[in-house]
Write a protein that holds these residues in place. Structure first.
Motif, PDB file in Angstrom:
ATOM      1  N   SER A  56       6.383  15.915  -1.518  1.00  0.00           N
ATOM      2  CA  SER A  56       5.493  16.267  -2.618  1.00  0.00           C
ATOM      3  C   SER A  56       5.510  15.209  -3.710  1.00  0.00           C
ATOM      4  O   SER A  56       6.531  14.581  -3.967  1.00  0.00           O
ATOM      5  CB  SER A  56       5.908  17.615  -3.214  1.00  0.00           C
ATOM      6  OG  SER A  56       5.289  17.834  -4.463  1.00  0.00           O
ATOM      7  N   GLY A  57       4.352  15.054  -4.374  1.00  0.00           N
ATOM      8  CA  GLY A  57       4.247  14.122  -5.486  1.00  0.00           C
ATOM      9  C   GLY A  57       5.007  14.574  -6.707  1.00  0.00           C
ATOM     10  O   GLY A  57       5.173  13.813  -7.666  1.00  0.00           O
ATOM     11  N   SER A  58       5.493  15.819  -6.714  1.00  0.00           N
ATOM     12  CA  SER A  58       6.308  16.305  -7.829  1.00  0.00           C
ATOM     13  C   SER A  58       7.787  16.024  -7.590  1.00  0.00           C
ATOM     14  O   SER A  58       8.632  16.308  -8.431  1.00  0.00           O
ATOM     15  CB  SER A  58       6.102  17.816  -8.011  1.00  0.00           C
ATOM     16  OG  SER A  58       6.521  18.524  -6.857  1.00  0.00           O
ATOM     17  N   ASN A  59       8.089  15.444  -6.403  1.00  0.00           N
ATOM     18  CA  ASN A  59       9.463  15.127  -6.041  1.00  0.00           C
ATOM     19  C   ASN A  59       9.745  13.661  -6.354  1.00  0.00           C
ATOM     20  O   ASN A  59       9.142  12.762  -5.777  1.00  0.00           O
ATOM     21  CB  ASN A  59       9.678  15.399  -4.547  1.00  0.00           C
ATOM     22  CG  ASN A  59      11.078  15.063  -4.091  1.00  0.00           C
ATOM     23  OD1 ASN A  59      11.964  14.783  -4.908  1.00  0.00           O
ATOM     24  ND2 ASN A  59      11.296  15.101  -2.794  1.00  0.00           N
ATOM     25  N   ASP A  60      10.672  13.422  -7.272  1.00  0.00           N
ATOM     26  CA  ASP A  60      10.997  12.048  -7.661  1.00  0.00           C
ATOM     27  C   ASP A  60      11.976  11.384  -6.694  1.00  0.00           C
ATOM     28  O   ASP A  60      12.378  10.243  -6.908  1.00  0.00           O
ATOM     29  CB  ASP A  60      11.587  12.021  -9.074  1.00  0.00           C
ATOM     30  CG  ASP A  60      10.523  12.249 -10.130  1.00  0.00           C
ATOM     31  OD1 ASP A  60       9.334  12.081  -9.811  1.00  0.00           O
ATOM     32  OD2 ASP A  60      10.877  12.618 -11.268  1.00  0.00           O
ATOM     33  N   GLU A  61      12.390  12.085  -5.624  1.00  0.00           N
ATOM     34  CA  GLU A  61      13.346  11.528  -4.671  1.00  0.00           C
ATOM     35  C   GLU A  61      12.656  11.018  -3.415  1.00  0.00           C
ATOM     36  O   GLU A  61      13.282  10.915  -2.367  1.00  0.00           O
ATOM     37  CB  GLU A  61      14.391  12.596  -4.302  1.00  0.00           C
ATOM     38  CG  GLU A  61      15.202  13.094  -5.480  1.00  0.00           C
ATOM     39  CD  GLU A  61      15.915  11.972  -6.215  1.00  0.00           C
ATOM     40  OE1 GLU A  61      16.445  11.060  -5.540  1.00  0.00           O
ATOM     41  OE2 GLU A  61      15.923  11.984  -7.459  1.00  0.00           O
ATOM     42  N   ARG A  62      11.372  10.701  -3.496  1.00  0.00           N
ATOM     43  CA  ARG A  62      10.646  10.181  -2.335  1.00  0.00           C
ATOM     44  C   ARG A  62      11.208   8.810  -1.945  1.00  0.00           C
ATOM     45  O   ARG A  62      11.215   7.880  -2.758  1.00  0.00           O
ATOM     46  CB  ARG A  62       9.160  10.068  -2.664  1.00  0.00           C
ATOM     47  CG  ARG A  62       8.446  11.406  -2.752  1.00  0.00           C
ATOM     48  CD  ARG A  62       7.026  11.230  -3.274  1.00  0.00           C
ATOM     49  NE  ARG A  62       7.017  11.027  -4.718  1.00  0.00           N
ATOM     50  CZ  ARG A  62       6.023  10.422  -5.367  1.00  0.00           C
ATOM     51  NH1 ARG A  62       5.006   9.924  -4.714  1.00  0.00           N
ATOM     52  NH2 ARG A  62       6.064  10.290  -6.678  1.00  0.00           N
TER      53      ARG A  62
ATOM     54  N   ILE B  72      -4.962   8.046  -7.791  1.00  0.00           N
ATOM     55  CA  ILE B  72      -3.791   8.030  -8.672  1.00  0.00           C
ATOM     56  C   ILE B  72      -2.825   9.178  -8.364  1.00  0.00           C
ATOM     57  O   ILE B  72      -1.609   9.021  -8.459  1.00  0.00           O
ATOM     58  CB  ILE B  72      -4.250   8.083 -10.144  1.00  0.00           C
ATOM     59  CG1 ILE B  72      -4.917   6.745 -10.508  1.00  0.00           C
ATOM     60  CG2 ILE B  72      -3.076   8.345 -11.085  1.00  0.00           C
ATOM     61  CD1 ILE B  72      -5.531   6.717 -11.885  1.00  0.00           C
ATOM     62  N   SER B  73      -3.357  10.333  -7.958  1.00  0.00           N
ATOM     63  CA  SER B  73      -2.481  11.478  -7.684  1.00  0.00           C
ATOM     64  C   SER B  73      -1.527  11.211  -6.542  1.00  0.00           C
ATOM     65  O   SER B  73      -0.489  11.877  -6.419  1.00  0.00           O
ATOM     66  CB  SER B  73      -3.317  12.726  -7.379  1.00  0.00           C
ATOM     67  OG  SER B  73      -4.015  12.569  -6.148  1.00  0.00           O
ATOM     68  N   ARG B  74      -1.836  10.235  -5.660  1.00  0.00           N
ATOM     69  CA  ARG B  74      -0.931   9.914  -4.555  1.00  0.00           C
ATOM     70  C   ARG B  74       0.345   9.263  -5.081  1.00  0.00           C
ATOM     71  O   ARG B  74       1.398   9.387  -4.456  1.00  0.00           O
ATOM     72  CB  ARG B  74      -1.602   8.970  -3.548  1.00  0.00           C
ATOM     73  CG  ARG B  74      -2.859   9.509  -2.888  1.00  0.00           C
ATOM     74  CD  ARG B  74      -2.657  10.854  -2.246  1.00  0.00           C
ATOM     75  NE  ARG B  74      -2.861  11.945  -3.190  1.00  0.00           N
ATOM     76  CZ  ARG B  74      -2.352  13.149  -3.075  1.00  0.00           C
ATOM     77  NH1 ARG B  74      -1.547  13.429  -2.081  1.00  0.00           N
ATOM     78  NH2 ARG B  74      -2.602  14.082  -3.963  1.00  0.00           N
TER      79      ARG B  74
ATOM     80  N   ALA C 250       5.646  11.609 -16.303  1.00  0.00           N
ATOM     81  CA  ALA C 250       6.704  10.644 -16.582  1.00  0.00           C
ATOM     82  C   ALA C 250       6.838   9.629 -15.440  1.00  0.00           C
ATOM     83  O   ALA C 250       7.019   8.426 -15.672  1.00  0.00           O
ATOM     84  CB  ALA C 250       8.027  11.362 -16.811  1.00  0.00           C
ATOM     85  N   THR C 251       6.740  10.121 -14.186  1.00  0.00           N
ATOM     86  CA  THR C 251       6.864   9.227 -13.038  1.00  0.00           C
ATOM     87  C   THR C 251       5.682   8.276 -12.952  1.00  0.00           C
ATOM     88  O   THR C 251       5.838   7.089 -12.651  1.00  0.00           O
ATOM     89  CB  THR C 251       6.963  10.048 -11.738  1.00  0.00           C
ATOM     90  OG1 THR C 251       8.053  10.973 -11.841  1.00  0.00           O
ATOM     91  CG2 THR C 251       7.193   9.154 -10.534  1.00  0.00           C
ATOM     92  N   LEU C 252       4.496   8.801 -13.242  1.00  0.00           N
ATOM     93  CA  LEU C 252       3.303   7.964 -13.218  1.00  0.00           C
ATOM     94  C   LEU C 252       3.394   6.855 -14.271  1.00  0.00           C
ATOM     95  O   LEU C 252       3.073   5.694 -14.004  1.00  0.00           O
ATOM     96  CB  LEU C 252       2.067   8.830 -13.460  1.00  0.00           C
ATOM     97  CG  LEU C 252       0.706   8.212 -13.163  1.00  0.00           C
ATOM     98  CD1 LEU C 252       0.627   7.752 -11.711  1.00  0.00           C
ATOM     99  CD2 LEU C 252      -0.397   9.207 -13.472  1.00  0.00           C
TER     100      LEU C 252
ATOM    101  N   THR D  43       0.859  -1.186   0.000  1.00  0.00           N
ATOM    102  CA  THR D  43       0.000   0.000   0.000  1.00  0.00           C
ATOM    103  C   THR D  43       0.891   1.229   0.000  1.00  0.00           C
ATOM    104  O   THR D  43       1.976   1.221   0.606  1.00  0.00           O
ATOM    105  CB  THR D  43      -0.928   0.041   1.224  1.00  0.00           C
ATOM    106  OG1 THR D  43      -0.156   0.232   2.418  1.00  0.00           O
ATOM    107  CG2 THR D  43      -1.721  -1.246   1.334  1.00  0.00           C
ATOM    108  N   TYR D  44       0.445   2.273  -0.669  1.00  0.00           N
ATOM    109  CA  TYR D  44       1.234   3.509  -0.716  1.00  0.00           C
ATOM    110  C   TYR D  44       0.357   4.684  -0.309  1.00  0.00           C
ATOM    111  O   TYR D  44      -0.755   4.864  -0.825  1.00  0.00           O
ATOM    112  CB  TYR D  44       1.801   3.761  -2.107  1.00  0.00           C
ATOM    113  CG  TYR D  44       2.672   5.003  -2.158  1.00  0.00           C
ATOM    114  CD1 TYR D  44       3.902   5.024  -1.502  1.00  0.00           C
ATOM    115  CD2 TYR D  44       2.257   6.154  -2.812  1.00  0.00           C
ATOM    116  CE1 TYR D  44       4.697   6.151  -1.503  1.00  0.00           C
ATOM    117  CE2 TYR D  44       3.051   7.293  -2.826  1.00  0.00           C
ATOM    118  CZ  TYR D  44       4.270   7.294  -2.168  1.00  0.00           C
ATOM    119  OH  TYR D  44       5.058   8.427  -2.169  1.00  0.00           O
ATOM    120  N   ILE D  45       0.868   5.493   0.629  1.00  0.00           N
ATOM    121  CA  ILE D  45       0.141   6.645   1.167  1.00  0.00           C
ATOM    122  C   ILE D  45       1.032   7.876   1.091  1.00  0.00           C
ATOM    123  O   ILE D  45       2.223   7.811   1.427  1.00  0.00           O
ATOM    124  CB  ILE D  45      -0.273   6.389   2.629  1.00  0.00           C
ATOM    125  CG1 ILE D  45      -1.307   5.261   2.688  1.00  0.00           C
ATOM    126  CG2 ILE D  45      -0.818   7.648   3.274  1.00  0.00           C
ATOM    127  CD1 ILE D  45      -1.635   4.805   4.103  1.00  0.00           C
TER     128      ILE D  45
END
Length: 247
Positions: free
Chosen positions: A49-55, A78-80, A86-88, A9-11
């Motif tokens: 943030s979801g715009s951060n690819d370094e999560r 989906i926005s989570r 590109a990441t999605l 699960t991802y939150i």
């Protein structure tokens, strides 16, 4: 939903201040309704943030998918996963290539299966979220520019000042709890100029020793207090109040 296989699960809250409990509740209800044992569920939670690819947790989940550790992934919407197209797409591709079904508990599409079922709708939803993000960024930038054009102060308020109800910078003359007045900062910098240490001067203020040092070592910022002058018109207008009172 198939009962076999491990579930991830991802939150991710929208902001660091936002509570993620509604996402957790929705995912738990989904798991219960599909009779999925809790002991086969592994949770991944990020606050970035979801715009951060370094999560950190998102990347750990993505690596686990690529290592064939999961058969199902559950998210609230989906926005989570990401607001970056590109990441999605990278996430969708990884799940498709490794036979992982994505389950969305609150969205226009409930499942994105490895055979492509639901992918078209999910791609459209992802594009909508991406466009909303772009519009939000544009509105924020426009608002910041408009405020600056009006002479209002945007961003962190400097020590010894506060932002009034209209958004303009003003020196603090009568400090409230946890505040340093403009004149206390003036006195502090004068003491530093006379050779006192940062440690001894900072003890008398709310501002940290590092914060005091940053002001003292910045020629432009130092002028605000010792000369009551600035190259920033917003600061100059604010200083007119204390300059007039002490002229």
């Amino acid at each position: 939903m198939e009962s076999a296989g491990k579930v991830g699960t991802y939150i991710r809250p929208s902001t660091e201040r936002q509570d993620d409990q509604h996402q957790r509740d929705s995912i738990i209800r989904y798991i219960d309704e599909h009779d999925l044992p809790q002991d086969r569920v592994e949770q991944y939670v990020d606050i970035e943030s979801g715009s951060n690819d370094e999560r950190e947790q998102f990347n750990a989940l993505l690596n686990a998918i690529r290592n064939d550790e999961f058969d199902h992934i559950i998210v609230w919407e989906i926005s989570r996963i990401s607001r970056r197209g590109a990441t999605l797409q990278e996430f969708f591709d990884a799940c498709e290539e490794h036979g992982v079904t994505i389950h969305i508990t609150d969205g226009a599409v409930e499942k994105v299966k490895p055979d492509g079922t639901g992918r078209f709708v999910a791609d459209i939803v992802g594009m909508v979220y991406q466009q909303e993000r772009r519009q939000l960024i544009r509105r924020v930038k426009a608002g910041v520019k408009r405020a600056k054009d009006q002479g209002k102060w945007v961003g962190n308020v400097p020590a010894g000042f506060r932002r009034n109800d209209e958004g303009y910078l003003q020196p603090i003359v009568e400090p409230a709890g946890g505040e340093d007045s403009y004149f206390e900062l003036v006195d502090a910098l004068e003491r530093l100029e006379d050779g006192e240490s940062y440690r001894s001067v900072a003890k008398t203020l709310s501002i940290s020793r590092q914060g005091l040092s940053n002001i003292h070592k910045d020629p432009e910022r130092r002028r605000w207090y010792l000369e009551r002058r600035s190259d920033d018109e917003r600061v100059t207008e604010a200083l007119e109040e204390v300059t007039t009172e002490n002229s």
